[in-house]
Enzyme design. Structure first.
Site, PDB file in Angstrom:
ATOM      1  N   SER A   1       0.290 -61.411 -18.180  1.00  0.00           N
ATOM      2  CA  SER A   1      -0.257 -62.039 -19.417  1.00  0.00           C
ATOM      3  C   SER A   1      -1.822 -62.093 -18.505  1.00  0.00           C
ATOM      4  O   SER A   1      -2.804 -62.998 -18.248  1.00  0.00           O
ATOM      5  CB  SER A   1      -0.427 -63.895 -18.649  1.00  0.00           C
ATOM      6  OG  SER A   1       0.735 -64.544 -19.285  1.00  0.00           O
TER       7      SER A   1
ATOM      8  N   ASN B   1       2.503 -52.022 -23.030  1.00  0.00           N
ATOM      9  CA  ASN B   1       3.820 -52.240 -22.699  1.00  0.00           C
ATOM     10  C   ASN B   1       4.430 -53.271 -24.387  1.00  0.00           C
ATOM     11  O   ASN B   1       3.937 -54.598 -25.087  1.00  0.00           O
ATOM     12  CB  ASN B   1       5.223 -53.252 -22.325  1.00  0.00           C
ATOM     13  CG  ASN B   1       5.955 -53.434 -22.410  1.00  0.00           C
ATOM     14  OD1 ASN B   1       6.525 -52.553 -23.490  1.00  0.00           O
ATOM     15  ND2 ASN B   1       6.479 -54.060 -21.580  1.00  0.00           N
TER      16      ASN B   1
ATOM     17  N   LYS C   1       6.973 -53.587 -25.931  1.00  0.00           N
ATOM     18  CA  LYS C   1       8.315 -53.820 -26.342  1.00  0.00           C
ATOM     19  C   LYS C   1       8.706 -54.197 -27.616  1.00  0.00           C
ATOM     20  O   LYS C   1       8.937 -53.338 -27.956  1.00  0.00           O
ATOM     21  CB  LYS C   1       8.370 -55.810 -26.113  1.00  0.00           C
ATOM     22  CG  LYS C   1       6.811 -55.620 -25.392  1.00  0.00           C
ATOM     23  CD  LYS C   1       8.025 -57.393 -24.733  1.00  0.00           C
ATOM     24  CE  LYS C   1       6.559 -57.789 -22.996  1.00  0.00           C
ATOM     25  NZ  LYS C   1       6.673 -59.005 -22.935  1.00  0.00           N
TER      26      LYS C   1
ATOM     27  N   GLU D   1       5.280 -57.370 -11.827  1.00  0.00           N
ATOM     28  CA  GLU D   1       5.439 -58.451 -12.508  1.00  0.00           C
ATOM     29  C   GLU D   1       5.804 -60.033 -12.367  1.00  0.00           C
ATOM     30  O   GLU D   1       7.604 -59.683 -12.537  1.00  0.00           O
ATOM     31  CB  GLU D   1       6.067 -58.256 -13.540  1.00  0.00           C
ATOM     32  CG  GLU D   1       5.481 -56.497 -14.644  1.00  0.00           C
ATOM     33  CD  GLU D   1       5.206 -56.293 -15.915  1.00  0.00           C
ATOM     34  OE1 GLU D   1       4.561 -56.276 -16.395  1.00  0.00           O
ATOM     35  OE2 GLU D   1       7.112 -56.700 -16.153  1.00  0.00           O
TER      36      GLU D   1
ATOM     37  N   GLU E   1      12.817 -57.914 -18.600  1.00  0.00           N
ATOM     38  CA  GLU E   1      13.669 -58.005 -19.429  1.00  0.00           C
ATOM     39  C   GLU E   1      14.983 -57.424 -19.794  1.00  0.00           C
ATOM     40  O   GLU E   1      16.137 -57.406 -20.575  1.00  0.00           O
ATOM     41  CB  GLU E   1      12.513 -57.800 -20.798  1.00  0.00           C
ATOM     42  CG  GLU E   1      11.550 -58.824 -21.476  1.00  0.00           C
ATOM     43  CD  GLU E   1      10.004 -58.497 -21.587  1.00  0.00           C
ATOM     44  OE1 GLU E   1      10.196 -57.676 -22.388  1.00  0.00           O
ATOM     45  OE2 GLU E   1       9.314 -59.699 -21.744  1.00  0.00           O
TER      46      GLU E   1
ATOM     47  N   HIS F   1      12.570 -53.161 -16.227  1.00  0.00           N
ATOM     48  CA  HIS F   1      11.426 -53.969 -16.577  1.00  0.00           C
ATOM     49  C   HIS F   1      12.468 -55.187 -16.618  1.00  0.00           C
ATOM     50  O   HIS F   1      13.629 -55.713 -16.529  1.00  0.00           O
ATOM     51  CB  HIS F   1      10.786 -54.464 -18.106  1.00  0.00           C
ATOM     52  CG  HIS F   1       9.797 -55.325 -18.685  1.00  0.00           C
ATOM     53  ND1 HIS F   1       9.947 -56.347 -19.110  1.00  0.00           N
ATOM     54  CD2 HIS F   1       8.808 -54.917 -19.012  1.00  0.00           C
ATOM     55  CE1 HIS F   1       9.770 -56.767 -19.431  1.00  0.00           C
ATOM     56  NE2 HIS F   1       8.397 -56.147 -19.197  1.00  0.00           N
TER      57      HIS F   1
ATOM     58  N   GLY G   1       4.436 -63.056 -21.103  1.00  0.00           N
ATOM     59  CA  GLY G   1       4.562 -63.630 -22.014  1.00  0.00           C
ATOM     60  C   GLY G   1       4.287 -65.217 -21.728  1.00  0.00           C
ATOM     61  O   GLY G   1       4.482 -66.092 -22.828  1.00  0.00           O
TER      62      GLY G   1
HETATM   63  C1  PEP Z   1       5.606 -56.914 -20.076  1.00  0.00           C
HETATM   64  O1  PEP Z   1       5.604 -57.779 -20.945  1.00  0.00           O
HETATM   65  O2  PEP Z   1       5.658 -56.190 -18.837  1.00  0.00           O
HETATM   66  C2  PEP Z   1       4.396 -58.001 -19.139  1.00  0.00           C
HETATM   67  C3  PEP Z   1       3.237 -58.443 -18.511  1.00  0.00           C
HETATM   68  O3  PEP Z   1       4.247 -59.739 -20.301  1.00  0.00           O
HETATM   69  P1  PEP Z   1       2.426 -59.931 -21.197  1.00  0.00           P
HETATM   70  O4  PEP Z   1       1.319 -59.001 -20.289  1.00  0.00           O
HETATM   71  O5  PEP Z   1       2.338 -60.391 -22.421  1.00  0.00           O
HETATM   72  O6  PEP Z   1       2.692 -60.714 -20.034  1.00  0.00           O
END
Ligand code: PEP
Length: 236
Positions: free
Chosen positions: A196, A10, A12, A154, A90, A88, A160
């Protein structure tokens, strides 16, 4: 059941990582596993032209109309995308998407023959209050669980932040999520972990029984790190 691992990037709201669309790109299909990239809308075409399995980070369920700034799932399909990310955190937080909105997106994708990758997960506050399971249960209840979908668990506190869920905690949540799936799709639906994931923790997460891949943000923007995760996944 043997589910093929899926490693999804992703990106983003970031430009494609250097070399992503060139020869030797780590984002192209890889032996033994599935690899998928969610670039910004601007780079969908280049990603597809580079032979990358590509999805939109969002798609509006209506095919067209007065939705300034949006792109429809039908348009993603038209350009050649095979996948779309739905819900997601976000988008849930920054764009007010509700469980019902996410469900409409997923259903529209299925109706058009696109594969929805649907994100669910609890906040730190919900986890501290003992509401992690009830939160994902509510999120799941709205979804077309009898269909061919992918779920990405998630935990928002892990996205993040560098605070990865321990493999044990992630496995517990994945097993819980799987237990809520209908009989017919329980063993078929892939449940990705996101939060992460990086080369240092990918193997122990991916070895867990109910973790069928990763949705990767930060590390997916670093081609070397992404390549390492892909290679770890393909070796398992
Ligand atoms: C994500 O945005 O779906 C995500 C898991 O980000 P990160 O790996 O940076 O935590």
């Amino acid at each position: 059941m043997n589910r093929t691992l899926l490693i999804a990037a992703n990106w983003k709201m970031n430009s494609p990582p250097e070399g992503a669309f060139s020869k030797g790109s780590p984002y192209v299909p890889y032996e033994g596993i599935d690899v998928l990239v969610f670039p910004t809308f601007l780079y969908l075409k280049q990603s597809l032209d580079a032979g990358i399995c590509t999805g939109g980070q969002y798609g509006h369920p209506d095919s067209h109309g007065a939705h300034t700034g949006d792109i429809s799932i039908a348009m993603l399909k038209e350009i050649g995308c095979t996948h779309v990310l739905c819900g997601h955190s976000e988008r849930r937080q920054g764009h007010g998407e509700t469980n019902e909105d996410v469900s409409r997106q997923a259903q529209a994708a299925l109706d058009l023959g696109l594969h929805p990758v649907i994100c669910i997960g609890e906040t730190a506050k919900q986890r501290e209050a003992g509401e992690a399971e009830s939160t994902v249960h509510t999120q799941l209840s709205a979804l077309p669980l009898h269909s061919d979908i992918t779920i990405a668990y998630e935990p928002i506190w892990a996205i993040g932040t560098g605070n990865t869920a321990t493999p044990e905690l992630a496995q517990t949540m994945h097993a819980f999520i799987r237990s809520l799936l209908p009989d017919q799709s329980r063993e078929k639906i892939r449940i990705l972990y996101g939060g992460s994931m990086k080369p240092e923790n990918a193997e122990e997460l991916l070895l867990k029984e109910d973790i069928d891949g990763g949705l990767i943000g930060g590390a997916s923007l670093k081609p070397d790190e992404f390549a390492t995760i892909v290679s770890i996944a393909s070796s398992l």
